[in-house]
Design an enzyme around this catalytic site. Sequence first.
Site, PDB file in Angstrom:
ATOM      1  CG  ASP A  52      -0.300  -0.377   2.515  1.00 26.13           C
ATOM      2  OD1 ASP A  52       0.938  -0.405   2.575  1.00 26.13           O
ATOM      3  OD2 ASP A  52      -1.025  -0.646   3.474  1.00 26.13           O
TER       4      ASP A  52
ATOM      5  CG  ASP B 277      -9.289  -0.531  11.364  1.00 31.88           C
ATOM      6  OD1 ASP B 277      -8.335  -1.277  11.019  1.00 31.88           O
ATOM      7  OD2 ASP B 277      -9.610   0.493  10.724  1.00 31.88           O
TER       8      ASP B 277
ATOM      9  CG  HIS C 137      -6.252  -1.590   8.412  1.00 33.42           C
ATOM     10  ND1 HIS C 137      -6.395  -0.379   9.063  1.00 33.42           N
ATOM     11  CD2 HIS C 137      -4.916  -1.800   8.347  1.00 33.42           C
ATOM     12  CE1 HIS C 137      -5.195   0.098   9.359  1.00 33.42           C
ATOM     13  NE2 HIS C 137      -4.277  -0.752   8.937  1.00 33.42           N
TER      14      HIS C 137
ATOM     15  CD  GLU D 134      -8.815   1.889   7.290  1.00 30.27           C
ATOM     16  OE1 GLU D 134      -8.885   0.940   8.092  1.00 30.27           O
ATOM     17  OE2 GLU D 134      -8.167   2.926   7.526  1.00 30.27           O
TER      18      GLU D 134
HETATM   19  C1  GLP Z   1      -0.721   0.501   8.536  1.00 27.54           C
HETATM   20  C2  GLP Z   1      -0.384  -0.332   7.288  1.00 27.54           C
HETATM   21  C3  GLP Z   1      -0.693  -1.778   7.496  1.00 27.54           C
HETATM   22  C4  GLP Z   1      -0.138  -2.247   8.817  1.00 27.54           C
HETATM   23  C5  GLP Z   1      -0.795  -1.482   9.939  1.00 27.54           C
HETATM   24  C6  GLP Z   1      -0.332  -1.918  11.311  1.00 27.54           C
HETATM   25  O1  GLP Z   1      -2.009   0.964   8.554  1.00 27.54           O
HETATM   26  N1  GLP Z   1      -1.056   0.132   6.119  1.00 27.54           N
HETATM   27  O2  GLP Z   1      -0.135  -2.523   6.416  1.00 27.54           O
HETATM   28  O3  GLP Z   1      -0.354  -3.609   8.975  1.00 27.54           O
HETATM   29  O4  GLP Z   1      -0.479  -0.127   9.761  1.00 27.54           O
HETATM   30  O5  GLP Z   1       0.892  -1.301  11.598  1.00 27.54           O
HETATM   31  P1  GLP Z   1       1.806  -1.651  12.818  1.00 27.54           P
HETATM   32  O6  GLP Z   1       2.436  -2.948  12.492  1.00 27.54           O
HETATM   33  O7  GLP Z   1       2.789  -0.535  12.886  1.00 27.54           O
HETATM   34  O8  GLP Z   1       0.933  -1.715  14.009  1.00 27.54           O
END
Ligand code: GLP
Length: 261
Positions: A67, A136, A138, A143
Amino acid sequence: MEVVILPDARSIGSLAADAIGALLQRNPDAVLGLATGSSPLAIYDELAARCAAGTMSFARARGFTLDEYVGLPADHPERYRTVIDTVFVNRVDFAPGAVQGPDGLAADIPAACAAYEAAIAAAGGVDLQILGIGTDGHIGFNEPGSSLASRTRIKTLTRQTRIDNARFFGDDLDAVPTHCLTQGLGTIMSARHIVLVAAGRGKAEAVHHMAEGAVTAMWPASILQHHPHVTVLLDGAAASRLQLIDYYREAYESKPPWQGI
Ligand code: GLP
Protein backbone atom coordinates in the site's frame (compact mmCIF):
# COMPACT_ATOMS: atom_id res chain seq x y z
CA MET A 1 -5.01 -20.84 9.51
CA GLU A 2 -2.07 -21.80 11.68
CA VAL A 3 -1.64 -19.65 14.79
CA VAL A 4 1.82 -19.67 16.40
CA ILE A 5 2.40 -17.92 19.72
CA LEU A 6 6.00 -16.94 20.32
CA PRO A 7 7.80 -15.28 23.22
CA ASP A 8 8.97 -12.12 21.49
CA ALA A 9 9.48 -10.17 18.28
CA ARG A 10 12.88 -11.72 17.73
CA SER A 11 11.44 -15.26 17.62
CA ILE A 12 8.69 -14.05 15.29
CA GLY A 13 11.31 -12.54 12.97
CA SER A 14 13.39 -15.67 13.05
CA LEU A 15 10.53 -18.07 12.23
CA ALA A 16 9.28 -15.87 9.39
CA ALA A 17 12.83 -15.57 8.05
CA ASP A 18 13.13 -19.37 8.11
CA ALA A 19 10.02 -19.63 5.91
CA ILE A 20 11.34 -16.99 3.51
CA GLY A 21 14.75 -18.67 3.43
CA ALA A 22 13.18 -22.03 2.61
CA LEU A 23 11.13 -20.40 -0.16
CA LEU A 24 14.22 -18.76 -1.68
CA GLN A 25 16.04 -22.08 -1.57
CA ARG A 26 13.21 -23.76 -3.45
CA ASN A 27 12.81 -20.82 -5.80
CA PRO A 28 15.45 -18.07 -5.92
CA ASP A 29 13.14 -16.10 -8.25
CA ALA A 30 10.37 -15.97 -5.63
CA VAL A 31 8.03 -13.00 -5.40
CA LEU A 32 7.61 -11.51 -1.93
CA GLY A 33 4.78 -9.31 -0.73
CA LEU A 34 6.15 -6.62 1.58
CA ALA A 35 4.26 -4.79 4.32
CA THR A 36 5.20 -1.61 6.14
CA GLY A 37 4.34 -0.91 9.78
CA SER A 38 6.22 -1.75 12.93
CA SER A 39 5.11 -5.40 13.15
CA PRO A 40 7.27 -6.81 10.31
CA LEU A 41 10.42 -4.92 11.36
CA ALA A 42 11.83 -7.91 13.26
CA ILE A 43 11.45 -9.99 10.08
CA TYR A 44 13.32 -7.43 7.99
CA ASP A 45 16.07 -7.15 10.62
CA GLU A 46 16.54 -10.91 10.58
CA LEU A 47 16.52 -11.10 6.77
CA ALA A 48 19.08 -8.28 6.58
CA ALA A 49 21.29 -10.08 9.10
CA ARG A 50 21.10 -13.36 7.16
CA CYS A 51 21.84 -11.56 3.91
CA ALA A 52 24.86 -9.82 5.49
CA ALA A 53 26.05 -13.20 6.78
CA GLY A 54 25.80 -14.59 3.25
CA THR A 55 23.23 -17.24 4.14
CA MET A 56 20.41 -15.70 2.14
CA SER A 57 20.19 -13.78 -1.13
CA PHE A 58 17.45 -11.75 -2.77
CA ALA A 59 19.46 -11.19 -5.94
CA ARG A 60 16.90 -12.95 -8.13
CA ALA A 61 13.81 -12.30 -6.00
CA ARG A 62 11.21 -9.64 -6.61
CA GLY A 63 8.89 -7.75 -4.29
CA PHE A 64 5.61 -5.88 -4.28
CA THR A 65 4.58 -3.55 -1.49
CA LEU A 66 1.05 -3.58 -0.14
CA ASP A 67 0.00 0.00 0.00
CA GLU A 68 0.95 3.68 -0.26
CA TYR A 69 -0.33 7.03 0.91
CA VAL A 70 -1.79 9.24 -1.79
CA GLY A 71 -0.12 12.57 -2.36
CA LEU A 72 2.95 12.39 -0.11
CA PRO A 73 5.85 14.01 -1.98
CA ALA A 74 8.53 11.67 -3.34
CA ASP A 75 11.05 12.80 -0.70
CA HIS A 76 8.65 12.46 2.28
CA PRO A 77 10.18 10.12 4.89
CA GLU A 78 6.81 8.47 5.66
CA ARG A 79 6.08 7.55 2.06
CA TYR A 80 5.76 3.76 2.26
CA ARG A 81 8.10 3.35 -0.69
CA THR A 82 10.78 5.25 1.24
CA VAL A 83 10.02 3.35 4.43
CA ILE A 84 10.29 -0.11 2.86
CA ASP A 85 13.53 0.89 1.12
CA THR A 86 14.97 2.05 4.44
CA VAL A 87 13.83 -0.81 6.65
CA PHE A 88 14.42 -3.63 4.18
CA VAL A 89 15.16 -3.23 0.48
CA ASN A 90 18.34 -1.17 0.79
CA ARG A 91 19.70 -3.54 3.45
CA VAL A 92 19.66 -6.62 1.22
CA ASP A 93 20.79 -7.48 -2.31
CA PHE A 94 17.68 -7.03 -4.44
CA ALA A 95 18.48 -6.14 -8.06
CA PRO A 96 17.66 -2.53 -9.00
CA GLY A 97 13.96 -2.17 -9.76
CA ALA A 98 13.09 -5.58 -8.32
CA VAL A 99 10.71 -4.10 -5.75
CA GLN A 100 7.68 -2.17 -6.90
CA GLY A 101 4.91 -0.32 -5.08
CA PRO A 102 1.65 1.40 -5.97
CA ASP A 103 2.21 4.96 -7.23
CA GLY A 104 0.58 7.34 -4.77
CA LEU A 105 1.55 10.32 -6.95
CA ALA A 106 -0.02 9.01 -10.18
CA ALA A 107 -2.07 11.53 -12.17
CA ASP A 108 -4.41 8.74 -13.28
CA ILE A 109 -5.00 6.69 -10.14
CA PRO A 110 -7.34 4.02 -11.60
CA ALA A 111 -4.80 3.38 -14.39
CA ALA A 112 -1.95 3.16 -11.86
CA CYS A 113 -3.93 0.63 -9.78
CA ALA A 114 -4.71 -1.48 -12.85
CA ALA A 115 -1.04 -1.34 -13.90
CA TYR A 116 -0.01 -2.50 -10.43
CA GLU A 117 -2.34 -5.50 -10.59
CA ALA A 118 -0.97 -6.30 -14.05
CA ALA A 119 2.64 -6.10 -12.79
CA ILE A 120 1.92 -8.55 -9.96
CA ALA A 121 0.21 -10.93 -12.39
CA ALA A 122 3.09 -10.62 -14.89
CA ALA A 123 5.54 -11.58 -12.13
CA GLY A 124 3.53 -14.77 -11.60
CA GLY A 125 1.77 -13.61 -8.42
CA VAL A 126 3.09 -13.31 -4.88
CA ASP A 127 4.62 -16.45 -3.35
CA LEU A 128 4.80 -15.22 0.24
CA GLN A 129 2.97 -12.17 1.53
CA ILE A 130 4.07 -10.56 4.80
CA LEU A 131 1.19 -8.79 6.56
CA GLY A 132 0.54 -6.75 9.67
CA ILE A 133 -2.94 -5.96 10.96
CA GLY A 134 -4.53 -2.68 12.02
CA THR A 135 -6.36 -2.29 15.32
CA ASP A 136 -9.61 -2.16 13.31
CA GLY A 137 -8.74 -5.41 11.53
CA HIS A 138 -7.49 -3.86 8.32
CA ILE A 139 -4.82 -5.55 6.22
CA GLY A 140 -2.93 -3.40 3.78
CA PHE A 141 -5.21 -0.38 4.03
CA ASN A 142 -8.41 -2.34 3.45
CA GLU A 143 -10.51 -0.60 6.04
CA PRO A 144 -13.74 -2.04 7.51
CA GLY A 145 -16.39 -2.17 4.82
CA SER A 146 -13.90 -3.08 2.09
CA SER A 147 -15.12 -5.50 -0.53
CA LEU A 148 -13.84 -8.95 0.31
CA ALA A 149 -13.06 -9.37 -3.41
CA SER A 150 -11.41 -5.96 -3.91
CA ARG A 151 -8.33 -5.39 -6.06
CA THR A 152 -5.77 -2.53 -5.88
CA ARG A 153 -7.63 0.79 -5.60
CA ILE A 154 -7.84 4.10 -3.77
CA LYS A 155 -9.34 4.03 -0.26
CA THR A 156 -10.27 6.66 2.30
CA LEU A 157 -8.49 6.06 5.59
CA THR A 158 -10.62 5.79 8.71
CA ARG A 159 -10.15 8.32 11.46
CA GLN A 160 -8.92 5.49 13.72
CA THR A 161 -6.17 4.50 11.27
CA ARG A 162 -5.13 8.13 10.88
CA ILE A 163 -4.99 8.47 14.69
CA ASP A 164 -2.97 5.21 14.92
CA ASN A 165 -0.53 6.46 12.29
CA ALA A 166 -0.26 10.08 13.52
CA ARG A 167 2.75 8.97 15.61
CA PHE A 168 4.71 8.79 12.37
CA PHE A 169 3.70 12.37 11.48
CA GLY A 170 4.83 14.13 14.65
CA ASP A 171 1.48 13.31 16.35
CA ASP A 172 -0.17 15.78 13.97
CA LEU A 173 -3.41 14.18 12.77
CA ASP A 174 -3.81 16.82 10.05
CA ALA A 175 -0.47 15.77 8.55
CA VAL A 176 -1.66 12.18 8.02
CA PRO A 177 -2.94 11.72 4.45
CA THR A 178 -6.65 11.01 4.07
CA HIS A 179 -6.31 8.57 1.17
CA CYS A 180 -4.16 5.64 0.15
CA LEU A 181 -3.71 3.10 -2.59
CA THR A 182 -3.85 -0.47 -1.37
CA GLN A 183 -3.79 -3.95 -2.76
CA GLY A 184 -7.32 -5.23 -2.35
CA LEU A 185 -8.42 -8.13 -0.20
CA GLY A 186 -8.79 -10.18 -3.38
CA THR A 187 -5.24 -9.24 -4.38
CA ILE A 188 -3.86 -10.27 -1.00
CA MET A 189 -5.86 -13.52 -1.10
CA SER A 190 -4.15 -14.41 -4.40
CA ALA A 191 -0.78 -14.79 -2.63
CA ARG A 192 0.22 -18.43 -2.21
CA HIS A 193 1.33 -18.16 1.43
CA ILE A 194 0.40 -15.40 3.84
CA VAL A 195 2.42 -14.71 7.00
CA LEU A 196 0.66 -12.24 9.29
CA VAL A 197 2.47 -10.83 12.30
CA ALA A 198 1.00 -9.00 15.27
CA ALA A 199 2.35 -7.96 18.64
CA GLY A 200 0.92 -6.18 21.66
CA ARG A 201 -2.42 -6.06 23.44
CA GLY A 202 -3.68 -3.35 21.09
CA LYS A 203 -3.97 -5.98 18.34
CA ALA A 204 -5.66 -8.67 20.48
CA GLU A 205 -9.25 -7.86 19.53
CA ALA A 206 -8.47 -7.63 15.80
CA VAL A 207 -6.53 -10.91 15.97
CA HIS A 208 -9.46 -12.64 17.70
CA HIS A 209 -11.93 -11.45 15.04
CA MET A 210 -9.54 -12.38 12.24
CA ALA A 211 -8.98 -15.95 13.41
CA GLU A 212 -12.14 -16.82 15.32
CA GLY A 213 -14.88 -14.38 14.36
CA ALA A 214 -17.36 -14.46 11.50
CA VAL A 215 -15.98 -13.63 8.07
CA THR A 216 -17.15 -10.08 7.58
CA ALA A 217 -16.12 -6.88 5.86
CA MET A 218 -16.33 -5.25 9.31
CA TRP A 219 -13.13 -7.14 10.21
CA PRO A 220 -11.40 -7.28 6.82
CA ALA A 221 -8.62 -9.64 7.95
CA SER A 222 -11.28 -12.30 8.65
CA ILE A 223 -11.29 -13.04 4.89
CA LEU A 224 -8.00 -14.86 5.56
CA GLN A 225 -10.09 -17.72 7.01
CA HIS A 226 -10.86 -18.55 3.38
CA HIS A 227 -7.18 -18.82 2.42
CA PRO A 228 -5.62 -22.31 2.37
CA HIS A 229 -2.19 -21.30 3.72
CA VAL A 230 -2.08 -18.56 6.33
CA THR A 231 0.41 -18.49 9.20
CA VAL A 232 -0.25 -16.06 12.05
CA LEU A 233 2.75 -15.23 14.24
CA LEU A 234 1.81 -13.57 17.53
CA ASP A 235 3.33 -12.57 20.82
CA GLY A 236 1.43 -13.50 23.97
CA ALA A 237 -0.27 -10.11 24.27
CA ALA A 238 -1.64 -10.16 20.71
CA ALA A 239 -2.86 -13.72 21.34
CA SER A 240 -4.48 -12.88 24.68
CA ARG A 241 -8.09 -12.75 23.41
CA LEU A 242 -7.97 -16.00 21.45
CA GLN A 243 -10.53 -18.56 22.63
CA LEU A 244 -8.53 -21.51 21.29
CA ILE A 245 -5.15 -20.34 22.55
CA ASP A 246 -4.35 -23.64 24.31
CA TYR A 247 -5.19 -25.61 21.18
CA TYR A 248 -2.96 -23.42 19.01
CA ARG A 249 -0.07 -23.90 21.42
CA GLU A 250 -0.55 -27.69 21.55
CA ALA A 251 -0.86 -27.97 17.80
CA TYR A 252 2.37 -26.06 17.21
CA GLU A 253 4.31 -27.88 19.94
CA SER A 254 3.29 -31.27 18.53
CA LYS A 255 4.34 -30.40 14.99
CA PRO A 256 7.15 -32.49 13.53
CA PRO A 257 10.36 -30.42 13.76
CA TRP A 258 11.06 -30.78 10.02
CA GLN A 259 7.74 -29.18 9.10
CA GLY A 260 8.05 -25.43 8.62
CA ILE A 261 5.23 -22.93 8.76
C1 GLP B 1 -0.72 0.50 8.54
C2 GLP B 1 -0.38 -0.33 7.29
C3 GLP B 1 -0.69 -1.78 7.50
C4 GLP B 1 -0.14 -2.25 8.82
C5 GLP B 1 -0.79 -1.48 9.94
C6 GLP B 1 -0.33 -1.92 11.31
O1 GLP B 1 -2.01 0.96 8.55
N1 GLP B 1 -1.06 0.13 6.12
O2 GLP B 1 -0.14 -2.52 6.42
O3 GLP B 1 -0.35 -3.61 8.98
O4 GLP B 1 -0.48 -0.13 9.76
O5 GLP B 1 0.89 -1.30 11.60
P1 GLP B 1 1.81 -1.65 12.82
O6 GLP B 1 2.44 -2.95 12.49
O7 GLP B 1 2.79 -0.54 12.89
O8 GLP B 1 0.93 -1.71 14.01
